[in-house]
Enzyme design. Structure first.
Site, PDB file in Angstrom:
ATOM      1  N   LYS A  24      48.885  31.969  31.331  1.00 17.79           N
ATOM      2  CA  LYS A  24      47.635  31.388  31.794  1.00 17.79           C
ATOM      3  C   LYS A  24      46.570  32.458  31.596  1.00 17.79           C
ATOM      4  CE  LYS A  24      44.250  30.185  34.712  1.00 17.79           C
ATOM      5  NZ  LYS A  24      43.021  31.002  34.884  1.00 17.79           N
ATOM      6  N   GLY A  40      44.065  41.421  37.532  1.00 18.32           N
ATOM      7  CA  GLY A  40      42.774  40.888  37.930  1.00 18.32           C
ATOM      8  C   GLY A  40      42.252  41.562  39.176  1.00 18.32           C
ATOM      9  N   SER A  41      41.472  40.846  39.937  1.00 16.15           N
ATOM     10  CA  SER A  41      40.818  41.412  41.105  1.00 16.15           C
ATOM     11  C   SER A  41      41.773  41.530  42.283  1.00 16.15           C
ATOM     12  CB  SER A  41      39.636  40.525  41.521  1.00 16.15           C
ATOM     13  OG  SER A  41      40.108  39.270  42.010  1.00 16.15           O
ATOM     14  N   GLU A  72      41.155  40.400  45.272  1.00 19.71           N
ATOM     15  CA  GLU A  72      41.176  39.091  45.914  1.00 19.71           C
ATOM     16  C   GLU A  72      42.101  38.137  45.160  1.00 19.71           C
ATOM     17  OE1 GLU A  72      40.859  36.213  48.552  1.00 19.71           O
ATOM     18  OE2 GLU A  72      40.105  38.258  48.817  1.00 19.71           O
ATOM     19  N   GLY A 115      44.713  39.011  43.503  1.00 14.13           N
ATOM     20  CA  GLY A 115      46.064  39.443  43.835  1.00 14.13           C
ATOM     21  C   GLY A 115      46.524  38.900  45.171  1.00 14.13           C
ATOM     22  N   GLU A 152      48.424  44.155  38.921  1.00 10.33           N
ATOM     23  CA  GLU A 152      47.524  45.245  38.532  1.00 10.33           C
ATOM     24  C   GLU A 152      46.124  44.786  38.894  1.00 10.33           C
ATOM     25  OE1 GLU A 152      45.241  47.339  34.949  1.00 10.33           O
ATOM     26  OE2 GLU A 152      47.214  46.559  34.402  1.00 10.33           O
ATOM     27  N   CYS A 171      39.948  48.511  33.306  1.00 11.47           N
ATOM     28  CA  CYS A 171      40.690  48.735  34.554  1.00 11.47           C
ATOM     29  C   CYS A 171      40.818  50.220  34.854  1.00 11.47           C
ATOM     30  CB  CYS A 171      42.072  48.112  34.457  1.00 11.47           C
ATOM     31  SG  CYS A 171      42.070  46.332  34.148  1.00 11.47           S
ATOM     32  N   GLU A 174      34.541  49.167  43.281  1.00 10.15           N
ATOM     33  CA  GLU A 174      34.672  49.003  41.840  1.00 10.15           C
ATOM     34  C   GLU A 174      33.363  48.471  41.244  1.00 10.15           C
ATOM     35  OE1 GLU A 174      38.091  47.465  38.786  1.00 10.15           O
ATOM     36  OE2 GLU A 174      37.686  46.191  40.525  1.00 10.15           O
TER      37      GLU A 174
END
Length: 462
Positions: A156, A208-209, A211, A213, A230, A264, A364
């Site tokens: 996805k 991803g972020s 949130e 995660g 990650e 990242c 970030e």
């Protein structure tokens, strides 16, 4: 919403639109993956290797189409587009090459009358949820080793890089991968959560972020499946008094602003020994001014737009907050003709007079801004580098290998670099600590998260 719309950061136009998978189509996909994996797991690693190497070759053969697609989808300048495919190839070939040894039986010391070993078995179906910023590099970290380990894979991809998932599907189709083993899915967030909670996937690898995660973990809760994460980063660099100044400046400017700072493991904060600080800042600013901000479709461009207008406005907001608190901005945006507030085109910025009370040094940024602080020595630098909720990578510039190792031992991070940054070595585990996530990809350890151990304790008749 019945479709995903990809809005290009190049000009704000609709670049692609794809229909979201129906519930029935998703059910058929899951059934096909489960069926195909049963046969795939019985193939030897050598047989799987043939298919995966062909897929790598097929992907590379699409380079001339992929490079401009990347520019249109997420703003990467075309002059750098081929570099992502080189990294894709490096990681894929490395993980294919070590599969035989990484997946070999673990045999303990001999014991008379017994045969004992640990076998690594595939999990079943692995869901890879990939981000837009390095869409081929991040996805390949899990896709190729998952297949090599005997799993089926569902991908996805981020809505901003819809076409990348299609390229993976094309590559595997051209490689002749057995039908059902790899599927590119177009899903919304709700469908993704439902898929994770369905009990029909055994591992989720998400990049991803923070949130995002949390949402992945929430969807997986109670289903006893693996979740590799990650997430965010605020990666620091430390320039010691004994560093090669010119080398540090050159590498850290690139580490801060490559991909418009949307990396990242990009450098977001720099700590410089006070003896080198004035010269370092001067050199850093002068080199930053040489960037060319503009359309990523122009070969002369070295700094493209951020992924969307809102991302640029977020970074501009961090800069404004820092300046209001006393920071000094050393780059005049007017030096970059393409810089335009309200758009995704944003000049790079270097800040001094910063501290950890400012969001730009704490949260970030994921954009072309970096703060630089002077430090009194190793202990001061270590304290500041660890003062973060994130821990993906940290870079040390020094001529003293022992010092780098000693400092690295004290850093709360997944990877320690010396005299380089913003790079993934496929022979080493890619991992993080704190809010950066958990689990590991790449290296032999990456295979451990895509398989389960089964112990054989066989007593022989004497």
């Amino acid at each position: 919403m019945n479709s995903i719309r990809l809005i290009s950061p190049v000009d704000g136009s609709l670049y692609a639109e794809r229909a979201i998978a129906s519930s029935s189509a998703l059910e058929q996909t899951l059934a096909a993956a489960t069926q195909a994996q049963r046969a795939w797991r019985e193939l030897s690693i050598g047989q799987r290797t043939v298919y995966c190497l062909k897929a790598v070759d097929a992907m590379l053969a699409m380079k001339d189409e992929i490079v401009p697609e990347l520019a249109w989808q997420m703003g990467r300048p075309v002059r750098f587009g081929a570099g992502e495919l080189r990294g894709f190839e490096e990681r894929a070939r490395h993980m294919i090459g070590i599969a035989e040894s990484a997946l070999a039986d673990v045999v303990p010391e001999p014991k008379e009358g017994f045969r004992r070993y640990i076998r690594r078995e595939p999990l079943g179906t692995v869901l890879v949820v990939a981000p837009w910023n390095y869409p081929y590099l991040t996805a390949v970290n899990a896709i190729i080793p998952a297949l090599m380990a005997g799993n089926a894979v569902l991908l996805k991809h981020a809505s901003q890089t819809l076409l990348v998932g299609e390229r993976f599907a094309q590559a595997f189709e051209r490689a002749g991968l057995p039908a059902g083993l790899f599927h590119n899915l177009v899903l919304d967030h709700g469908q993704t959560a439902t898929l994770i909670a369905s009990g029909q996937v055994q591992q989720v690898n998400f990049t991803g972020s923070v949130e995002g995660g949390r949402l992945m973990e929430s969807a997986a809760a109670g289903h006893f499946i693996g979740v590799g994460l990650e997430l965010g980063g605020k990666d620091p660099a430390y320039v010691r008094a004994d560093a090669d100044l010119a080398h540090a400046v050159e590498n850290l400017v690139d580490g801060s602003f490559f991909n418009s700072g949307q990396s990242c493991c990009g450098i977001e904060r720099i700590y410089v020994d006070k003896a080198l600080y004035p010269a370092f800042v001067e050199g850093f600013v002068e080199l930053t001014k040489q960037y060319v901000l503009g359309s990523p479709l122009d070969e002369a461009t070295t700094l493209g737009p951020l992924v969307r207008n809102s991302a640029a406005e977020f970074v501009r907001g961090q800069i404004a907050e820092a300046k209001a608190r006393g920071a000094k901005a050393l780059i005049a945006p007017s030096l970059f003709a393409a810089d335009a507030p309200g758009t995704a085109y944003m000049a790079p910025q270097v800040l001094t007079g910063v501290n950890h009370e400012m969001a730009v040094m704490r949260d970030e940024s994921f954009g072309p801004v970096v703060g630089i602080m002077p430090v009194d020595g190793d202990a001061h630098a270590i304290a500041l580098m660890n003062d973060s909720p994130y821990g993906l990578s940290a870079a040390i510039w020094t001529e003293d290998l022992g010092a780098a190792e000693r400092i690295g031992q004290q850093l709360e991070t997944g990877t320690v670099f010396m005299n380089r940054c913003d790079y993934l070595d496929p022979a080493l585990a890619w991992t993080g600590v704190k809010h950066t996530g958990r689990g590991a990809t790449l290296s032999r350890l990456g295979y451990e998260h895509l398989t389960r151990p089964k112990s054989f304790h066989l007593r022989q008749q004497l």
